[in-house]
Enzyme design. Structure first.
Site, PDB file in Angstrom:
ATOM      1  N   GLU A  55       0.864  -1.180   0.000  1.00  0.00           N
ATOM      2  CA  GLU A  55       0.000   0.000   0.000  1.00  0.00           C
ATOM      3  C   GLU A  55       0.899   1.227   0.000  1.00  0.00           C
ATOM      4  OE1 GLU A  55      -2.615   2.783  -0.018  1.00  0.00           O
ATOM      5  OE2 GLU A  55      -1.420   2.755   1.816  1.00  0.00           O
ATOM      6  N   SER A  56       0.839   2.008  -1.080  1.00  0.00           N
ATOM      7  CA  SER A  56       1.850   3.056  -1.305  1.00  0.00           C
ATOM      8  C   SER A  56       1.870   4.129  -0.224  1.00  0.00           C
ATOM      9  CB  SER A  56       1.644   3.688  -2.688  1.00  0.00           C
ATOM     10  OG  SER A  56       0.323   4.164  -2.836  1.00  0.00           O
ATOM     11  N   CYS A  86       4.986  -2.378  -8.665  1.00  0.00           N
ATOM     12  CA  CYS A  86       3.614  -2.042  -8.299  1.00  0.00           C
ATOM     13  C   CYS A  86       3.583  -0.820  -7.373  1.00  0.00           C
ATOM     14  CB  CYS A  86       2.904  -3.256  -7.710  1.00  0.00           C
ATOM     15  SG  CYS A  86       1.088  -3.088  -7.729  1.00  0.00           S
ATOM     16  N   ARG A 113      -2.746   5.636  -9.277  1.00  0.00           N
ATOM     17  CA  ARG A 113      -2.841   4.476  -8.396  1.00  0.00           C
ATOM     18  C   ARG A 113      -4.086   3.648  -8.733  1.00  0.00           C
ATOM     19  NH1 ARG A 113      -3.910   6.267  -3.104  1.00  0.00           N
ATOM     20  NH2 ARG A 113      -2.920   4.443  -2.182  1.00  0.00           N
ATOM     21  N   ILE A 141      -1.929  -6.782 -10.356  1.00  0.00           N
ATOM     22  CA  ILE A 141      -2.859  -6.807  -9.223  1.00  0.00           C
ATOM     23  C   ILE A 141      -3.081  -5.373  -8.752  1.00  0.00           C
ATOM     24  CG2 ILE A 141      -3.301  -7.661  -6.888  1.00  0.00           C
ATOM     25  CD1 ILE A 141      -1.367  -9.964  -7.488  1.00  0.00           C
ATOM     26  N   ARG A 142      -4.271  -4.839  -8.999  1.00  0.00           N
ATOM     27  CA  ARG A 142      -4.571  -3.438  -8.638  1.00  0.00           C
ATOM     28  C   ARG A 142      -3.410  -2.541  -9.086  1.00  0.00           C
ATOM     29  NH1 ARG A 142      -5.642  -2.965  -2.561  1.00  0.00           N
ATOM     30  NH2 ARG A 142      -6.222  -0.861  -3.168  1.00  0.00           N
ATOM     31  N   HIS A 177       3.751  -7.422 -10.995  1.00  0.00           N
ATOM     32  CA  HIS A 177       4.477  -8.143  -9.940  1.00  0.00           C
ATOM     33  C   HIS A 177       5.340  -9.241 -10.569  1.00  0.00           C
ATOM     34  CE1 HIS A 177       2.412  -6.661  -6.229  1.00  0.00           C
ATOM     35  NE2 HIS A 177       1.443  -6.395  -7.091  1.00  0.00           N
ATOM     36  N   GLU A 179       7.633 -10.906  -9.255  1.00  0.00           N
ATOM     37  CA  GLU A 179       7.988 -11.929  -8.267  1.00  0.00           C
ATOM     38  C   GLU A 179       6.946 -13.036  -8.159  1.00  0.00           C
ATOM     39  OE1 GLU A 179       5.267  -9.252  -5.949  1.00  0.00           O
ATOM     40  OE2 GLU A 179       6.697  -9.053  -7.594  1.00  0.00           O
TER      41      GLU A 179
END
Length: 198
Positions: A55-56, A86, A113, A141-142, A177, A179
């Site tokens: 969450e940024s 992300c 975002r 993802i989002r 992502h 990873e």
């Protein structure tokens, strides 16, 4: 040579990135020692850094509270590689278009975002990435959207005409992502294609 890789561990897919870094190092014929960064003092010991998702607003607040933000800026100013993914992209950007996010101003891009939608709108797509021979299985993802790219920033990949991976000096940043796949080529691209010459 053993690469000292620091993963900012205040939030996000820390263990997944650590595994990807080790796989990337092995594929490059090197070893990697991964250190989790939660407080100031570890970043200066690292050859490469990784800023994961999460969450940024929370990430940016914790980096500043712990004094890690300035250490990351100094790391990049010295020409050492950073991979930001992300929410890490949002925090590393020059403009998150959200006053709650204290950006590091390391990547000259403007981001929206959650531009690709909510969690239920997550998807996987094969991406053509500059520097990789075959498409990369990117997991979104989002994901944030890169909507403006500054001069000197190289766009490494696009999805439906929109940048989703960029390079700005020693920093590689992705909307997706990398990873969350057994494919460690983005980590190799970020860390082993930008390491300073010995």
């Amino acid at each position: 040579m053993t690469l000292i890789a620091g993963v900012v561990a205040v939030q996000g897919d820390v263990s997944e990135h650590a595994d990807a870094i080790r796989r990337a190092a092995t594929a490059h014929g090197e070893a990697a020692e991964v250190r989790e960064i939660r407080t100031a003092g570890t970043v200066p010991e690292c050859d490469v850094l990784l800023l994961p998702g999460g969450e940024s607003t929370t990430i940016s607040r914790l980096l500043r509270a712990q004094g890690i933000d300035e250490e990351i800026r100094e790391h990049v100013a010295a020409g050492r590689p950073l991979l930001a993914t992300c929410a890490g992209l949002i925090v590393a950007s020059s403009d998150a278009k959200d006053d709650r996010v204290r950006t590091l101003d390391l990547v000259d891009v403007t981001v929206d975002r959650n531009a690709f939608g909510r969690q239920v709108d997550s998807f996987e797509a094969p991406l053509d990435v500059t520097g990789l021979d075959d498409p990369f299985p990117a997991v979104f993802i989002r994901a944030p959207l890169i909507d403006e790219v500054g001069e000197g920033v190289e766009v490494l990949a696009e999805w439906e005409g929109r940048p989703v991976a960029v390079r700005d000096g020693p920093v590689v940043a992705t909307s997706f992502h990398p990873e969350l796949t057994p494919d460690s080529r983005v980590h190799r691209l970020a860390f082993f294609e930008t390491l300073p010459a010995e």
